[in-house]
Structure formats: C-alpha cells, structure tokens
Design an enzyme around this catalytic site. Sequence first.
Site, PDB file in Angstrom:
ATOM      1  N   LYS A  85      -3.027  -0.054  -5.864  1.00  0.00           N
ATOM      2  CA  LYS A  85      -1.805  -0.044  -6.657  1.00  0.00           C
ATOM      3  C   LYS A  85      -1.280  -1.474  -6.782  1.00  0.00           C
ATOM      4  O   LYS A  85      -1.168  -2.178  -5.776  1.00  0.00           O
ATOM      5  CB  LYS A  85      -0.739   0.830  -5.989  1.00  0.00           C
ATOM      6  N   ASP A 128       5.410   5.628  -2.097  1.00  0.00           N
ATOM      7  CA  ASP A 128       4.407   5.239  -3.088  1.00  0.00           C
ATOM      8  C   ASP A 128       3.409   6.346  -3.415  1.00  0.00           C
ATOM      9  O   ASP A 128       2.650   6.231  -4.385  1.00  0.00           O
ATOM     10  CB  ASP A 128       3.608   4.018  -2.590  1.00  0.00           C
TER      11      ASP A 128
END
Length: 293
Positions: A9, A136
């Site tokens: 990410k 996340d």
Amino acid sequence: MIREFAPAKVNLTLRTGKVREDGYHPVDSIVVFADWGDALTAETGDGLSLSISGPQGGAIPADETNLVMRAARMLAEAAGVEAAARLGLAKSIPAGAGLGGGSADAAAALRALNRLWELDWPLEMLAGIGAEIGSDIPACLWSRPLRMTGRGERIRLIDEWPAFTALLVNPGVAVATGKVFQAFDDLPAGTGQGFRLTGGLDRLSVLADLNAATNDLTAPACAVAPNISGVLAELAEDGSAELVRMSGSGATCFAVYADSGVRDSAAEKLRARHPGWLVQPVEFPGVPAINPA
C-alpha cells in the site's frame, strides 16, 4: 490451495490531524497499490497454523500476535465456523516500512479464508471485521486506488485514475508508526495540503495535483529516522522523478517516473550507491475510464 496477493500500500498523499479522544488520528489519504508485495496461501487443515517465508520473513512472528492470525480468528468467530486452515505467508514487504504490509497480509487472509470456508461474504462485510483489527485493513481488502478518511477505515473507491511507473526505496530502517504519530503530536500544527483535483484525470494533470499535496508525517518521521531525509534527497537529486514522497509513516519513499527506462536507470544508480537499501521497481495500476456503449 487458495492464493491471494497482498500488494504494498502506498500513500500518494497523507493529511492528518492531532490525536482524537478515541486515541486515533484523523487522516485523509490518496492510496494506490503496487504490483509487488507479499503472497498468502490457505488450505484445509486441522486447527489454525501460520508459516512464514520470504526475504523479509525472518523477523515476523507466526504466533497469535500476527495480524493474519487475528484476522482468521475474528472471521471464524463472526461466521460461526471452526478456525481451521494452514496459512502460508511469503514476505517481501519489510516490517515498519510504511507500506501496510501487515494490513495487506491480514486483508489477504480474510479474502482467502472467505473463499476457503465458502462464506461468500462481500468485501464490505470483511472490511467491518478488518477495521476492528487495523485501520488500513479495509483499504487493503480492495487493493485499488481509493481515498481513506476517518481513522483510515472510511473508504471511497476512485472510479478513474491513471497508472504510474514508480520506484520504492527503503533504507533498511523499520519505523514504528506510533513513534511517528507521537512526534507529529509534539510539533506545532502544520500547513500541509490535502489532495484536490483541480484539472483533468489525465496522468500529467493528476501528477500536478499530487505534487501540490503533502504527507504530513514526513517531518516527524524524519525526526524519528533521519535516514528518510537522505532517501528523499537522493530520489530528487537528478531531477528525473516527477513526484518524490514518503509513503505512510515511513521509512519507505517512492518516486514516480515518466517511463520504466528512466526509472530503471535511477534504480541502477541507487543500488550501486546503496547496496543495503531495498530498491524495488513497481507499477501502480490505475482505473481506466469506462467508455459508455
């Protein structure tokens, strides 16, 4: 055996505010995912187990503290099924790298076990479980261009977005997110800029808007790990990069290039100067426009 990719990410932009009463920091971030990352496998087995391999797997615990195991236990409890599976995790993303490695792994586990246990839950349901484990994880469940707000658990998928050729660089330093946020809270209020789309959605227009935005955690992360400043300086040094920034809370930084030839040349020079650094060429896949029939 079920296989799930757990891509790194990358926060192209990151605005944040001071800590909230619930202990979380509000964030607003444009997030993309690389075509490089970890890999998770799941197969039937007695009980729940996790084995870890890969170049970055040596320091990762395979016990109940691992987010993969926590995600598996929580999904089994929520679905009312036995927590039984043999999980394998091949780690390429360094720990404490600002690339959401642990969250990506947990998200991959949720997707894999959703298939292995034949639950057929939509991603929105899996995201509800993931958000209880880490902010996340919901974003990592989708693993596509999106905007994160709230403490990170609120997701808005981006319908159209250009692809980018990039380089991820980590100086071999693990940075604890908590220390970076603590350093952020100790600093005066900053003057960062969130992402605003002022032009079109073509590549150059989006790049201009990305360059106008910031990562508010850069200064506190550099205070915690001064190596980050050196990485950013080297990526910007020859002027070939179109965008240079730190991802998340560091220590990984990234640079966007016009094409893979320019990127690979920059990667070769960095590897020669810093053989101990992780220098990883990647692509950030975009979302093509949907042309009406």
